[in-house]
Design a protein around this motif. Structure first.
Motif, PDB file in Angstrom:
ATOM      1  N   ALA A  89       0.827  -1.212   0.000  1.00 35.09           N
ATOM      2  CA  ALA A  89       0.000   0.000   0.000  1.00 35.09           C
ATOM      3  C   ALA A  89       0.859   1.259   0.000  1.00 35.09           C
ATOM      4  N   LEU A  90       1.927   1.265   0.808  1.00 35.69           N
ATOM      5  CA  LEU A  90       2.785   2.449   0.888  1.00 35.69           C
ATOM      6  C   LEU A  90       3.580   2.645  -0.401  1.00 35.69           C
ATOM      7  N   ILE A  91       4.101   1.558  -0.954  1.00 38.91           N
ATOM      8  CA  ILE A  91       4.845   1.669  -2.220  1.00 38.91           C
ATOM      9  C   ILE A  91       3.954   2.254  -3.305  1.00 38.91           C
ATOM     10  N   ASP A  92       2.648   1.888  -3.258  1.00 36.37           N
ATOM     11  CA  ASP A  92       1.696   2.395  -4.243  1.00 36.37           C
ATOM     12  C   ASP A  92       1.247   3.831  -3.956  1.00 36.37           C
ATOM     13  N   GLY A  93       1.727   4.400  -2.832  1.00 30.18           N
ATOM     14  CA  GLY A  93       1.415   5.791  -2.523  1.00 30.18           C
ATOM     15  C   GLY A  93       0.158   6.001  -1.707  1.00 30.18           C
ATOM     16  N   ASN A  94      -0.345   4.940  -1.053  1.00 33.86           N
ATOM     17  CA  ASN A  94      -1.576   5.052  -0.265  1.00 33.86           C
ATOM     18  C   ASN A  94      -1.272   5.291   1.215  1.00 33.86           C
ATOM     19  N   ASP A  95      -2.214   5.949   1.898  1.00 40.77           N
ATOM     20  CA  ASP A  95      -2.101   6.135   3.349  1.00 40.77           C
ATOM     21  C   ASP A  95      -2.486   4.845   4.061  1.00 40.77           C
ATOM     22  N   VAL A  96      -1.917   4.655   5.274  1.00 42.76           N
ATOM     23  CA  VAL A  96      -2.145   3.414   6.021  1.00 42.76           C
ATOM     24  C   VAL A  96      -2.283   3.740   7.507  1.00 42.76           C
ATOM     25  N   LEU A  97      -3.200   3.055   8.175  1.00 42.42           N
ATOM     26  CA  LEU A  97      -3.252   3.019   9.643  1.00 42.42           C
ATOM     27  C   LEU A  97      -3.106   1.567  10.050  1.00 42.42           C
ATOM     28  N   THR A  98      -2.115   1.287  10.877  1.00 46.13           N
ATOM     29  CA  THR A  98      -1.905  -0.105  11.279  1.00 46.13           C
ATOM     30  C   THR A  98      -1.798  -0.233  12.782  1.00 46.13           C
ATOM     31  N   LEU A  99      -2.467  -1.242  13.310  1.00 46.82           N
ATOM     32  CA  LEU A  99      -2.374  -1.610  14.722  1.00 46.82           C
ATOM     33  C   LEU A  99      -1.704  -2.966  14.790  1.00 46.82           C
ATOM     34  N   MET A 100      -0.558  -2.988  15.431  1.00 49.93           N
ATOM     35  CA  MET A 100       0.238  -4.205  15.492  1.00 49.93           C
ATOM     36  C   MET A 100       0.856  -4.307  16.884  1.00 49.93           C
ATOM     37  N   PRO A 101       0.851  -5.477  17.513  1.00 50.61           N
ATOM     38  CA  PRO A 101       1.373  -5.580  18.883  1.00 50.61           C
ATOM     39  C   PRO A 101       2.851  -5.235  18.964  1.00 50.61           C
ATOM     40  N   THR A 102       3.264  -4.777  20.145  1.00 48.98           N
ATOM     41  CA  THR A 102       4.669  -4.480  20.377  1.00 48.98           C
ATOM     42  C   THR A 102       5.508  -5.715  20.057  1.00 48.98           C
ATOM     43  N   GLY A 103       6.573  -5.496  19.300  1.00 53.98           N
ATOM     44  CA  GLY A 103       7.403  -6.621  18.889  1.00 53.98           C
ATOM     45  C   GLY A 103       6.893  -7.321  17.641  1.00 53.98           C
ATOM     46  N   GLY A 104       5.817  -6.790  17.044  1.00 55.42           N
ATOM     47  CA  GLY A 104       5.222  -7.435  15.865  1.00 55.42           C
ATOM     48  C   GLY A 104       5.868  -7.049  14.547  1.00 55.42           C
ATOM     49  N   GLY A 105       6.829  -6.127  14.585  1.00 55.01           N
ATOM     50  CA  GLY A 105       7.523  -5.746  13.359  1.00 55.01           C
ATOM     51  C   GLY A 105       6.951  -4.532  12.655  1.00 55.01           C
ATOM     52  N   LYS A 106       6.499  -3.526  13.444  1.00 54.03           N
ATOM     53  CA  LYS A 106       5.907  -2.322  12.844  1.00 54.03           C
ATOM     54  C   LYS A 106       6.931  -1.545  12.020  1.00 54.03           C
ATOM     55  N   SER A 107       8.173  -1.453  12.523  1.00 56.07           N
ATOM     56  CA  SER A 107       9.170  -0.589  11.874  1.00 56.07           C
ATOM     57  C   SER A 107       9.457  -1.002  10.439  1.00 56.07           C
ATOM     58  N   ILE A 108       9.514  -2.300  10.189  1.00 60.02           N
ATOM     59  CA  ILE A 108       9.803  -2.780   8.832  1.00 60.02           C
ATOM     60  C   ILE A 108       8.744  -2.297   7.845  1.00 60.02           C
ATOM     61  N   CYS A 109       7.522  -2.054   8.337  1.00 58.44           N
ATOM     62  CA  CYS A 109       6.427  -1.634   7.470  1.00 58.44           C
ATOM     63  C   CYS A 109       6.710  -0.303   6.785  1.00 58.44           C
ATOM     64  N   TYR A 110       7.493   0.587   7.433  1.00 57.19           N
ATOM     65  CA  TYR A 110       7.835   1.848   6.760  1.00 57.19           C
ATOM     66  C   TYR A 110       9.297   1.905   6.332  1.00 57.19           C
ATOM     67  N   GLN A 111      10.161   1.086   6.964  1.00 57.01           N
ATOM     68  CA  GLN A 111      11.580   1.118   6.592  1.00 57.01           C
ATOM     69  C   GLN A 111      11.792   0.612   5.165  1.00 57.01           C
ATOM     70  N   ILE A 112      11.156  -0.506   4.826  1.00 57.93           N
ATOM     71  CA  ILE A 112      11.351  -1.065   3.479  1.00 57.93           C
ATOM     72  C   ILE A 112      10.765  -0.152   2.401  1.00 57.93           C
ATOM     73  N   PRO A 113       9.526   0.363   2.541  1.00 58.78           N
ATOM     74  CA  PRO A 113       9.035   1.304   1.523  1.00 58.78           C
ATOM     75  C   PRO A 113       9.909   2.556   1.401  1.00 58.78           C
ATOM     76  N   ALA A 114      10.497   3.011   2.507  1.00 57.75           N
ATOM     77  CA  ALA A 114      11.375   4.180   2.446  1.00 57.75           C
ATOM     78  C   ALA A 114      12.624   3.888   1.622  1.00 57.75           C
ATOM     79  N   LEU A 115      13.075   2.620   1.648  1.00 53.42           N
ATOM     80  CA  LEU A 115      14.240   2.231   0.855  1.00 53.42           C
ATOM     81  C   LEU A 115      13.884   2.057  -0.627  1.00 53.42           C
ATOM     82  N   ILE A 116      12.624   1.734  -0.915  1.00 54.28           N
ATOM     83  CA  ILE A 116      12.200   1.477  -2.294  1.00 54.28           C
ATOM     84  C   ILE A 116      11.724   2.752  -2.985  1.00 54.28           C
ATOM     85  N   ARG A 117      10.932   3.566  -2.295  1.00 50.73           N
ATOM     86  CA  ARG A 117      10.412   4.791  -2.905  1.00 50.73           C
ATOM     87  C   ARG A 117      11.515   5.843  -3.025  1.00 50.73           C
ATOM     88  N   ALA A 118      11.381   6.729  -3.967  1.00 50.25           N
ATOM     89  CA  ALA A 118      12.351   7.809  -4.141  1.00 50.25           C
ATOM     90  C   ALA A 118      12.248   8.781  -2.971  1.00 50.25           C
TER      91      ALA A 118
END
Length: 602
Positions: free
Chosen positions: A27-56
């Motif tokens: 969704a982020l790579i495609d340019g869409n907004d996201v709201l995510t609820l994920m438990p602590t330790g569930g890997g939230k950071s990767i959800c924005y770190q990888i798109p930040a590395l892929i998008r310009a």
């Protein structure tokens, strides 16, 4: 997504995405907004770190605590990601260098506090920058109903107006339906994709008990379950933090205090020691913990009742982020219940806000007074339904006894009524148990029909009964600040002859003998030979971390070291197959860890 999969393995060292990570990243790579609820330790950071590395462009991460930005940047640098932060801890020349890197497109991630982001100079800088995305971490801070409210978060809706083409992701581990709605409204996320993962943390064992001598109970819990493990202990007051941390040090455990009364330098030093050293305990007020990424915290203890379930879940979620067994232990008493309600009543908040806060306190009490599975109640609170008992909470492992407390309840309510609804619990208990005093005699309450009618229970047992009657809504405390007990509408049918007889079942007053839990150390399942290798690898990690002045877990978490100790990789290819090892970590640490494994297994 193929590129995202490659980054997951080569940079982060993981084979597969978890939960909804893949959908969120898409969704982020495609340019869409996201709201995510994920438990602590569930890997939230990767959800924005990888798109930040892929998008310009550079990913802008909005984080509420500047004290943790250095550790977050250290962790990214270890992975070969170009990350930096801008905050008041930097010198003017260092800030100018980072701004220059940002404008030159030399950064993948930039961490900012909301206050810094809203600064006009920062906004002007971002106007001249190519931005990959905005990641709003700890998004529950936007909600006035939440436990970590930050008014600056409510101004972040301007990102949507000023940078309409830049996708935003709001992330949190704790938000009930009311808080979720406010996040969407305040951040203008009406058209965002919503991803709600399971709130369940099956590796955490929940245990809640009425406090007797809570300090001694705390020590027994630590000594039996976590004699060498890192942990967090939450206290209500600064004085309690200082007292308990000093007391634990006399017991032979290294315990560090953390509260707003300490100087900034002391707080920072204690936090850094906790993150970087093994087996330390931090004793803190709720000022500590948001954003703490330490994966090997084996227990979180509460010495008082948290003000709501969101706070409790957020704080207990700091245990066992590595997925290994961990404990959430709590001891509370009647004073906590009264104190929380008085604090809300005496605040300057609007009546609507006070009613909501009371409802949240009642829900927290309801969790404490349960006789059934605590995990089912926790998940239900966050809108997740399950009927299967977890088998890993105190009520499942040691089912509490219940008893017919109808007569005791009638005695208690009658005594509150006959003493004029003008006294606190201790005074009413003294009347019930026939304890004479000048005050009781002066009021002629030793002549009441309720004087000494409760001698079948001890004062401690009566305190437990009153605590539960408040929790179940038969009694309420006054709003003037004196802890005076008042009858509620729910109490009157029990005092009057009702056509429909009522039965009051309360949690047993006498504690069942608790089975001693198995130690939940990270290496408890290793053979003696593998455990020796694990300790050698941990010592190597500690030395490297000290040399680099970074927390040990940013090099490798215990979970990765445990896998190394079991698998014993002998080549770079085998080392790369270990979970948590990517190309960057292989290049940086492969040789030295492989040498240690080789020499330790000869």
């Amino acid at each position: 997504m193929q590129r995202a999969q490659n980054i997951l393995k080569s940079t982060f060292g993981y084979e597969n995405f978890r939960h909804h990570q893949a959908d969120i990243i898409t969704a982020l790579i495609d340019g869409n907004d996201v709201l995510t609820l994920m438990p602590t330790g569930g890997g939230k950071s990767i959800c924005y770190q990888i798109p930040a590395l892929i998008r310009a462009g550079c990913g802008i991460v909005i984080s509420p605590l500047i004290a943790l930005m250095q550790d977050q940047v250290d962790a990214m640098t270890q992975l070969g990601i170009r990350a930096a932060f801008l905050n008041s801890t930097l010198s003017p020349s260092a800030q100018r260098d980072i701004e220059a890197q940002l404008l030159a497109g030399e950064l993948d991630l930039l961490y900012l506090a909301p206050e810094r982001l809203l600064n006009s100079a920062t906004l002007s800088l971002l106007d001249r920058t190519e931005i990959a995305l905005f990641a709003i971490d700890e998004a529950h801070c936007v909600s006035q109903w939440g436990h970590d409210f930050r008014k600056e978060y409510q101004q972040l809706c301007m990102l949507h107006e000023r940078f309409p083409a830049v996708p935003r992701i709001a992330l949190t581990a704790t938000a009930d339906a009311r808080t979720r709605s406010e996040i969407i409204e305040q951040l203008a996320l009406d058209h965002a994709s919503l991803f709600v993962n399971s709130f369940d943390r099956p590796n955490i064992h929940y245990a809640i008990s009425e406090s007797g001598n809570s300090r001694e109970e705390l020590w027994r819990f630590i000594e039996e379950n976590h004699p060498d493990d890192a942990g967090i202990i939450y206290c209500q007051t600064r004085k309690s933090v200082d007292t308990i941390s000093q007391w634990l040090n006399t017991k032979g455990r290294t315990a560090l205090p953390y509260h707003a009364g300490l100087g900034q330098e002391s707080r920072q030093e204690n936090q850094q020691r906790f993150l970087r050293e093994d087996g330390l305990i931090i004793v803190a007020t709720i000022a500590f913990g948001m954003g703490i990424d330490k994966p090997d915290v084996r227990f979180v203890a509460h010495m008082n009742l948290p003000k709501n379930i969101e706070a409790y879940y957020q704080e207990t979620g700091r245990a066992g982020r590595d997925g290994k067994p961990a404990d959430a232990w709590m001891s509370y008493g009647l004073r906590d219940v009264v104190g929380l309600r008085l604090f809300t009543e005496n605040s300057d908040a609007e009546e609507k806000f006070k009613r909501v806060m009371h409802q949240k306190t009642d829900a927290m009490l309801g969790l404490c007074e349960l006789t059934s599975c605590r995990r089912i109640a926790l998940l239900t609170y966050f809108g997740e339904t399950t009927n299967q008992p977890c088998g890993n909470c105190d009520n499942c492992m040691n089912p509490p006894q219940t008893w017919d407390a109808t007569i005791a309840t009638q005695k208690a309510l009658s005594c509150v009524y006959r003493t004029g609804e003008r006294y606190g619990a201790q005074y009413v208990i003294d009347v019930l148990t026939g304890k004479s005093s000048e005050r009781i005699e002066r009021s002629s309450h030793d002549k009441l029909s309720t004087f000494d009618i409760g001698h079948e229970h001890t004062a401690i047992e009566w305190r437990g009964i009153f605590r539960q009657l408040i929790a179940h809504g038969y009694l309420a405390t006054d709003a003037e600040g004196y802890g005076v007990l008042k009858l509620t509408q729910k109490a009157w049918p029990l005092l009057k002859k009702s056509e429909t007889p009522q039965t009051v079942m309360l949690r047993g007053l006498h504690k069942a003998k608790v089975k001693k839990k198995k130690l939940s150390a990270a290496v408890s399942d290793l053979s003696s030979q593998d455990q020796q290798l694990f300790e050698a690898l941990r010592a190597l990690r500690a030395r490297l971390a000290k040399e680099q002045n970074v927390p040990p877990y940013v090099i490798f978490p215990d979970k990765t070291l445990t896998e190394m100790a079991v698998v014993k990789p002998a080549s770079e290819g085998q080392f790369l197959d270990i979970s948590g090892v990517g190309q960057g970590k292989l290049a940086r640490y492969g040789e030295v860890f492989l040498n240690e494994i080789s020499s330790s297994t000869r």
